[in-house]
Design a protein around this motif. Structure first.
Motif, PDB file in Angstrom:
ATOM      1  N   PHE A  18     -23.000 -12.279   4.212  1.00 54.62           N
ATOM      2  CA  PHE A  18     -23.779 -12.655   3.026  1.00 54.62           C
ATOM      3  C   PHE A  18     -23.086 -13.776   2.265  1.00 54.62           C
ATOM      4  O   PHE A  18     -23.712 -14.789   1.906  1.00 54.62           O
ATOM      5  CB  PHE A  18     -23.971 -11.445   2.117  1.00 54.62           C
ATOM      6  N   LEU A  19     -21.812 -13.608   1.992  1.00 50.18           N
ATOM      7  CA  LEU A  19     -21.089 -14.621   1.219  1.00 50.18           C
ATOM      8  C   LEU A  19     -21.047 -15.957   1.952  1.00 50.18           C
ATOM      9  O   LEU A  19     -21.209 -17.022   1.336  1.00 50.18           O
ATOM     10  CB  LEU A  19     -19.681 -14.129   0.916  1.00 50.18           C
ATOM     11  N   ASP A  20     -20.846 -15.939   3.250  1.00 49.64           N
ATOM     12  CA  ASP A  20     -20.852 -17.178   4.028  1.00 49.64           C
ATOM     13  C   ASP A  20     -22.192 -17.888   3.925  1.00 49.64           C
ATOM     14  O   ASP A  20     -22.254 -19.124   3.854  1.00 49.64           O
ATOM     15  CB  ASP A  20     -20.544 -16.889   5.502  1.00 49.64           C
ATOM     16  N   ALA A  21     -23.272 -17.107   3.916  1.00 54.54           N
ATOM     17  CA  ALA A  21     -24.620 -17.691   3.876  1.00 54.54           C
ATOM     18  C   ALA A  21     -25.001 -18.208   2.500  1.00 54.54           C
ATOM     19  O   ALA A  21     -25.698 -19.214   2.376  1.00 54.54           O
ATOM     20  CB  ALA A  21     -25.646 -16.660   4.347  1.00 54.54           C
ATOM     21  N   PHE A  22     -24.539 -17.546   1.433  1.00 52.85           N
ATOM     22  CA  PHE A  22     -25.022 -17.884   0.094  1.00 52.85           C
ATOM     23  C   PHE A  22     -24.055 -18.733  -0.717  1.00 52.85           C
ATOM     24  O   PHE A  22     -24.460 -19.316  -1.723  1.00 52.85           O
ATOM     25  CB  PHE A  22     -25.399 -16.603  -0.662  1.00 52.85           C
ATOM     26  N   ARG A  23     -22.814 -18.830  -0.318  1.00 54.15           N
ATOM     27  CA  ARG A  23     -21.895 -19.711  -1.041  1.00 54.15           C
ATOM     28  C   ARG A  23     -22.334 -21.167  -0.963  1.00 54.15           C
ATOM     29  O   ARG A  23     -22.040 -21.958  -1.868  1.00 54.15           O
ATOM     30  CB  ARG A  23     -20.485 -19.580  -0.461  1.00 54.15           C
ATOM     31  N   SER A  24     -22.998 -21.533   0.122  1.00 53.90           N
ATOM     32  CA  SER A  24     -23.420 -22.925   0.311  1.00 53.90           C
ATOM     33  C   SER A  24     -24.776 -23.212  -0.305  1.00 53.90           C
ATOM     34  O   SER A  24     -25.247 -24.350  -0.257  1.00 53.90           O
ATOM     35  CB  SER A  24     -23.466 -23.252   1.807  1.00 53.90           C
ATOM     36  N   ARG A  25     -25.405 -22.215  -0.889  1.00 54.24           N
ATOM     37  CA  ARG A  25     -26.709 -22.409  -1.516  1.00 54.24           C
ATOM     38  C   ARG A  25     -26.557 -22.594  -3.027  1.00 54.24           C
ATOM     39  O   ARG A  25     -25.524 -22.286  -3.601  1.00 54.24           O
ATOM     40  CB  ARG A  25     -27.623 -21.217  -1.212  1.00 54.24           C
ATOM     41  N   ALA A  26     -27.622 -23.065  -3.641  1.00 58.03           N
ATOM     42  CA  ALA A  26     -27.609 -23.301  -5.086  1.00 58.03           C
ATOM     43  C   ALA A  26     -27.809 -21.989  -5.823  1.00 58.03           C
ATOM     44  O   ALA A  26     -28.877 -21.708  -6.392  1.00 58.03           O
ATOM     45  CB  ALA A  26     -28.690 -24.305  -5.460  1.00 58.03           C
ATOM     46  N   CYS A  27     -26.789 -21.145  -5.796  1.00 58.83           N
ATOM     47  CA  CYS A  27     -26.857 -19.855  -6.468  1.00 58.83           C
ATOM     48  C   CYS A  27     -25.438 -19.368  -6.734  1.00 58.83           C
ATOM     49  O   CYS A  27     -24.461 -19.991  -6.299  1.00 58.83           O
ATOM     50  CB  CYS A  27     -27.618 -18.835  -5.614  1.00 58.83           C
ATOM     51  N   GLU A  28     -25.328 -18.253  -7.464  1.00 56.69           N
ATOM     52  CA  GLU A  28     -24.033 -17.636  -7.746  1.00 56.69           C
ATOM     53  C   GLU A  28     -24.014 -16.266  -7.071  1.00 56.69           C
ATOM     54  O   GLU A  28     -24.504 -15.289  -7.626  1.00 56.69           O
ATOM     55  CB  GLU A  28     -23.830 -17.494  -9.252  1.00 56.69           C
ATOM     56  N   PRO A  29     -23.456 -16.181  -5.849  1.00 48.31           N
ATOM     57  CA  PRO A  29     -23.478 -14.910  -5.127  1.00 48.31           C
ATOM     58  C   PRO A  29     -22.403 -13.937  -5.609  1.00 48.31           C
ATOM     59  O   PRO A  29     -21.319 -14.349  -6.037  1.00 48.31           O
ATOM     60  CB  PRO A  29     -23.219 -15.333  -3.674  1.00 48.31           C
ATOM     61  N   SER A  30     -22.716 -12.658  -5.524  1.00 51.92           N
ATOM     62  CA  SER A  30     -21.758 -11.606  -5.839  1.00 51.92           C
ATOM     63  C   SER A  30     -22.115 -10.387  -5.002  1.00 51.92           C
ATOM     64  O   SER A  30     -23.157 -10.351  -4.339  1.00 51.92           O
ATOM     65  CB  SER A  30     -21.781 -11.255  -7.331  1.00 51.92           C
ATOM     66  N   VAL A  31     -21.252  -9.387  -5.034  1.00 53.92           N
ATOM     67  CA  VAL A  31     -21.453  -8.186  -4.227  1.00 53.92           C
ATOM     68  C   VAL A  31     -21.176  -6.954  -5.085  1.00 53.92           C
ATOM     69  O   VAL A  31     -20.204  -6.923  -5.849  1.00 53.92           O
ATOM     70  CB  VAL A  31     -20.516  -8.174  -2.996  1.00 53.92           C
ATOM     71  N   LEU A  32     -22.043  -5.951  -4.967  1.00 49.62           N
ATOM     72  CA  LEU A  32     -21.821  -4.670  -5.626  1.00 49.62           C
ATOM     73  C   LEU A  32     -21.484  -3.631  -4.559  1.00 49.62           C
ATOM     74  O   LEU A  32     -22.329  -3.275  -3.745  1.00 49.62           O
ATOM     75  CB  LEU A  32     -23.060  -4.219  -6.400  1.00 49.62           C
ATOM     76  N   THR A  33     -20.246  -3.164  -4.547  1.00 50.22           N
ATOM     77  CA  THR A  33     -19.836  -2.098  -3.639  1.00 50.22           C
ATOM     78  C   THR A  33     -19.712  -0.790  -4.422  1.00 50.22           C
ATOM     79  O   THR A  33     -19.260  -0.786  -5.568  1.00 50.22           O
ATOM     80  CB  THR A  33     -18.491  -2.423  -2.957  1.00 50.22           C
ATOM     81  N   LEU A  34     -20.127   0.301  -3.786  1.00 53.12           N
ATOM     82  CA  LEU A  34     -20.101   1.604  -4.447  1.00 53.12           C
ATOM     83  C   LEU A  34     -19.145   2.588  -3.780  1.00 53.12           C
ATOM     84  O   LEU A  34     -18.749   3.573  -4.405  1.00 53.12           O
ATOM     85  CB  LEU A  34     -21.516   2.200  -4.490  1.00 53.12           C
ATOM     86  N   PHE A  35     -18.789   2.353  -2.529  1.00 46.66           N
ATOM     87  CA  PHE A  35     -17.865   3.265  -1.863  1.00 46.66           C
ATOM     88  C   PHE A  35     -16.454   3.133  -2.446  1.00 46.66           C
ATOM     89  O   PHE A  35     -15.673   4.083  -2.394  1.00 46.66           O
ATOM     90  CB  PHE A  35     -17.867   3.024  -0.351  1.00 46.66           C
ATOM     91  N   ARG A  36     -16.143   1.953  -2.955  1.00 44.96           N
ATOM     92  CA  ARG A  36     -14.922   1.754  -3.741  1.00 44.96           C
ATOM     93  C   ARG A  36     -15.322   1.118  -5.065  1.00 44.96           C
ATOM     94  O   ARG A  36     -15.034  -0.041  -5.336  1.00 44.96           O
ATOM     95  CB  ARG A  36     -13.929   0.876  -2.978  1.00 44.96           C
ATOM     96  N   ARG A  37     -15.963   1.920  -5.877  1.00 45.48           N
ATOM     97  CA  ARG A  37     -16.517   1.415  -7.124  1.00 45.48           C
ATOM     98  C   ARG A  37     -15.416   1.046  -8.099  1.00 45.48           C
ATOM     99  O   ARG A  37     -14.441   1.784  -8.262  1.00 45.48           O
ATOM    100  CB  ARG A  37     -17.438   2.481  -7.727  1.00 45.48           C
ATOM    101  N   GLU A  38     -15.615  -0.088  -8.780  1.00 53.38           N
ATOM    102  CA  GLU A  38     -14.625  -0.571  -9.739  1.00 53.38           C
ATOM    103  C   GLU A  38     -15.158  -0.605 -11.172  1.00 53.38           C
ATOM    104  O   GLU A  38     -14.368  -0.630 -12.115  1.00 53.38           O
ATOM    105  CB  GLU A  38     -14.170  -1.977  -9.338  1.00 53.38           C
ATOM    106  N   LEU A  39     -16.461  -0.619 -11.358  1.00 55.60           N
ATOM    107  CA  LEU A  39     -17.054  -0.771 -12.684  1.00 55.60           C
ATOM    108  C   LEU A  39     -17.389   0.581 -13.295  1.00 55.60           C
ATOM    109  O   LEU A  39     -17.903   1.475 -12.614  1.00 55.60           O
ATOM    110  CB  LEU A  39     -18.332  -1.614 -12.590  1.00 55.60           C
ATOM    111  N   ASP A  40     -17.127   0.738 -14.600  1.00 56.68           N
ATOM    112  CA  ASP A  40     -17.584   1.948 -15.275  1.00 56.68           C
ATOM    113  C   ASP A  40     -19.082   1.810 -15.559  1.00 56.68           C
ATOM    114  O   ASP A  40     -19.700   0.789 -15.252  1.00 56.68           O
ATOM    115  CB  ASP A  40     -16.779   2.209 -16.549  1.00 56.68           C
ATOM    116  N   ASP A  41     -19.684   2.838 -16.135  1.00 58.64           N
ATOM    117  CA  ASP A  41     -21.139   2.856 -16.296  1.00 58.64           C
ATOM    118  C   ASP A  41     -21.641   1.683 -17.133  1.00 58.64           C
ATOM    119  O   ASP A  41     -22.652   1.050 -16.802  1.00 58.64           O
ATOM    120  CB  ASP A  41     -21.578   4.170 -16.948  1.00 58.64           C
ATOM    121  N   GLU A  42     -20.945   1.399 -18.221  1.00 59.64           N
ATOM    122  CA  GLU A  42     -21.375   0.310 -19.107  1.00 59.64           C
ATOM    123  C   GLU A  42     -21.271  -1.035 -18.402  1.00 59.64           C
ATOM    124  O   GLU A  42     -22.192  -1.863 -18.479  1.00 59.64           O
ATOM    125  CB  GLU A  42     -20.529   0.315 -20.374  1.00 59.64           C
TER     126      GLU A  42
END
Length: 241
Positions: free
Chosen positions: A59-83
């Motif tokens: 995904f990152l390889d495909a979208f880094r070259s496009r006119a967008c800001e790519p990111s990824v949300l992983t849940l198996f090793r979650r880093e963000l709290d609820d807020e």
């Protein structure tokens, strides 16, 4: 309109391809053409694959070259709290869900409250999309191999009415099994996607269908009066490089 405020259109895209299966990028370019703003934020959610690292890199390889800001949300090793998780998802212009196991995806999302956050994002105008399990999840039910053999799943977020069947032309048994499920009432009427098709729904209704190859089709499948499945092909606009 509520209290003088114009509500944004609620949009979802079902993909029969994209960065993970196609080399031409036509479906992903078409998708980004429907995103908000000139440089949209695009979040990939690989939950259905168990957050597979190779899938994330593709995904990152495909979208880094496009006119967008790519990111990824992983849940198996979650880093963000609820807020922080809520703020992150609601800030996205596009949420792009990958393929894998539909049943596992829904269970994990509900454990982390992601199902509720995606509903909120959808109501606020975030474009939701995905391939395979990432297409199944938006409907009220789907055709899946989540349990091994092909079968029906009467579960989903229900943002789109009816059911979804991906890989309609490319996986043996898909077409017959989905038709049987719809004809017998195990699944409601729905949409079957051949590989290479993209379908845009606005406020729950199909508003555009495209195909990256001339022979690819989108079908509306419903139960007939005689207990059989009735299939209607939808005209798809061809995408060109």
């Amino acid at each position: 309109m509520t209290g003088g405020t114009v509500l944004p259109a609620r949009r979802a895209v079902l993909l029969g391809g994209g960065f993970s299966t196609d080399d031409d990028g036509l479906l992903d370019d078409w998708l980004l053409g429907h995103a908000r703003g000139p440089r949209p934020k695009v979040c990939f959610v690989p939950t259905a694959s168990g957050d597979a690292p190779a899938y994330v890199e593709r995904f990152l390889d495909a979208f880094r070259s496009r006119a967008c800001e790519p990111s990824v949300l992983t849940l198996f090793r979650r880093e963000l709290d609820d807020e922080a998780l809520r703020a992150f998802l609601l800030s996205q212009d596009v949420v792009y869900v990958g393929g894998g196991n539909t049943a596992n995806l829904l269970a994990i999302w509900r454990t982390h409250g992601v199902d509720r956050l995606l509903r909120e994002a959808y109501d606020r105008g975030t474009l939701l999309c995905g391939i395979s399990a990432g297409a199944n999840c938006w409907a009220a039910g789907s055709h899946t191999d989540s349990f091994g053999p092909l079968t029906y799943l009467r579960d989903g977020l229900g943002l789109l009415p009816g059911s979804v069947c991906p890989h309609y032309d490319s996986e043996p048994g898909r077409r017959a099994s989905y038709r049987t499920a719809v004809a017998g009432g195990a699944l409601p009427a729905g949409w079957a996607l051949e590989d290479g098709v993209g379908a845009l729904f606005t406020d729950g209704r199909l508003t555009e269908a495209v195909a990256r190859k001339p022979e690819a089709r989108l079908y509306r499948v419903r139960a007939g009066l005689g207990g059989e499945a009735v299939e209607r092909a939808v005209t798809c606009r061809p995408l060109r490089a």
